[in-house]
Design an enzyme around this catalytic site. Structure first.
Site, short mmCIF file in Angstrom:
data_model
loop_
_atom_site.label_atom_id
_atom_site.label_comp_id
_atom_site.label_asym_id
_atom_site.label_seq_id
_atom_site.Cartn_x
_atom_site.Cartn_y
_atom_site.Cartn_z
N THR A 128 -0.91 -10.58 -1.12
CA THR A 128 -1.84 -10.68 0.04
C THR A 128 -2.06 -12.38 0.58
O THR A 128 -2.01 -12.89 -0.64
CB THR A 128 -3.18 -9.80 -0.26
OG1 THR A 128 -2.84 -8.51 -0.07
CG2 THR A 128 -4.15 -10.48 0.89
N ILE B 105 -6.77 2.17 4.80
CA ILE B 105 -7.24 0.89 5.18
C ILE B 105 -8.02 0.16 3.98
O ILE B 105 -9.00 0.86 3.51
CB ILE B 105 -8.13 0.90 6.36
CG1 ILE B 105 -7.36 1.65 7.65
CG2 ILE B 105 -8.88 -0.18 7.07
CD1 ILE B 105 -8.19 2.09 9.03
N GLY B 106 -7.45 -1.10 3.62
CA GLY B 106 -7.94 -1.85 2.52
C GLY B 106 -9.20 -2.47 3.04
O GLY B 106 -10.05 -2.68 4.07
N GLY C 286 -6.70 -8.77 -3.95
CA GLY C 286 -6.94 -8.00 -5.20
C GLY C 286 -6.95 -6.72 -4.92
O GLY C 286 -6.40 -6.28 -3.98
N GLY D 123 -8.15 -3.65 -3.58
CA GLY D 123 -8.93 -3.41 -2.02
C GLY D 123 -10.14 -2.52 -2.07
O GLY D 123 -11.35 -2.89 -1.56
N1 ASP Z 1 -6.56 -6.41 -1.26
C1 ASP Z 1 -5.18 -6.06 -0.80
C2 ASP Z 1 -5.42 -4.66 -0.38
O1 ASP Z 1 -5.85 -4.11 -1.24
C3 ASP Z 1 -4.11 -6.11 -1.65
C4 ASP Z 1 -4.01 -7.58 -2.32
O2 ASP Z 1 -4.79 -8.37 -2.17
O3 ASP Z 1 -3.07 -7.84 -2.88
O4 ASP Z 1 -5.00 -3.94 0.64
#
Ligand code: ASP
Length: 316
Positions: free
Chosen positions: A171, A200-201, A223, A225
């Site tokens: 991300t 949806i994160g 991280g 989500g």
């Molecule tokens: N936070 C993102 C999600 O969960 C994933 C990531 O940050 O790598 O969609």
């Protein structure tokens, strides 16, 4: 005020084979954003410019290179926030556009709404002149392998994000202050490998993935989500700064607090309104970079700060 921009390229269990690509991508992104600021661009334009470079880079889980749903498709999400008036723009469940962050920016400037999803986001983007591309053209070999690995070994939310040898993480985000002291934050993602269709994160959700307030500072997170959004991680950091903590202390307390409480990892980049920097992650690695005093500072391992001369490109 000296303009400043920090970028991140995702928190997680990043394998050694992916380290160089991510660090190279950090330098490209931070340079794009910094150039924009030096030319008098707004913080909002600078964070978008930085994020766009990472959306084009398959080393990151955003735009091209986004990780895949259980059905093997991309469903991307992004958000952006302007600290002067707390205006926000977000998109989710986007499939056919290379730059979700630019559509999010348009939602901020040209829509009465804050978050558009799926078909509605597509209709809005087309109305605003964005061109679709085939969804499959956003799928990288790494993303396919990451999904395969997940299907064989993964349990959503229980494993580190992405396989150890292929890497599905990355991300991306940026926070900036411009010459006029205005602040902005932006975050863009493909989500998590093996996510359910329609999941949806945290990334498009203001207060979880992104926050910016000229009176306090700006945060972009990455991280796990589901944990980040339950903890409202970005806003937790903002609140700690509002109560007097510096950017580094606030970031460390909130990220570690989330991990202690919810047993999943995260990372964040933070700028205070005075330009002090906070970078912290509870995952094994998180790539990050910022420019200061003619140098790029960057890193990916805990407690690592690398430094090299800054050679601006020509972006923005
Ligand atoms: N936070 C993102 C999600 O969960 C994933 C990531 O940050 O790598 O969609």
């Amino acid at each position: 005020m000296e303009p400043i921009i920090i970028v991140h390229g995702g928190a997680g269990d990043i394998p050694q084979s992916r380290v160089k690509g991510k660090l190279d991508g950090m330098k490209v992104a931070v340079t794009a954003g910094h150039e924009c600021l030096m030319k008098g661009g707004s913080a909002l334009d600078a964070v978008e410019a930085a994020v766009m470079t990472m959306e084009e880079d398959e080393n990151f889980n955003a735009g091209y290179g986004s990780v895949l749903t259980l059905r093997g498709e991309v469903e991307m999400e992004a958000s952006i926030m302007r600290g002067s008036d707390l205006n926000t723009g977000g998109v989710t469940l986007v499939k056919e556009f290379l730059h979700p962050i630019s559509i999010a920016h348009k939602v901020l400037t040209d829509s009465p709404h804050s978050l558009l999803g799926g078909e509605g986001a597509k209709i809005f983007a087309l109305e605003k002149g964005f061109k679709t591309i085939p969804s499959e053209s956003l799928i990288s070999e790494h993303a396919k392998k990451a999904l395969q690995h997940f299907l064989e070994h993964g349990e959503f939310g229980r494993t580190e994000i992405g396989p150890k040898d292929e890497g599905g993480v990355g991300t991306v985000g940026a926070v900036a202050i411009d010459r006029n002291g205005h602040i902005a934050a932006a975050t863009s993602t493909g989500g998590m490998s093996g996510k359910a269709v329609g999941r949806i994160g945290d990334t498009p959700q203001i207060g979880s993935g992104t926050y910016a307030d000229d009176h306090i500072g700006a945060v972009s997170t990455t991280g796990h989500g589901e944990s980040i959004l339950r903890y409202c991680l970005a806003h937790s950091i903002i609140k700690l700064m509002e109560s007097g903590k510096d950017a580094q202390t606030a970031t460390t307390i909130a990220v570690n607090g989330m991990t202690a409480r919810l047993k999943n990892t995260a990372g964040a980049i933070t700028l205070s309104k005075n330009g002090d920097v906070g970078i912290h992650f509870s995952s094994k690695r998180m790539s990050w970079a910022y420019v200061k005093d003619g140098h790029i500072f960057y890193g990916i391992n805990p407690d690592e700060v690398l430094k090299e001369e800054y050679n601006p490109g020509n972006n923005c």
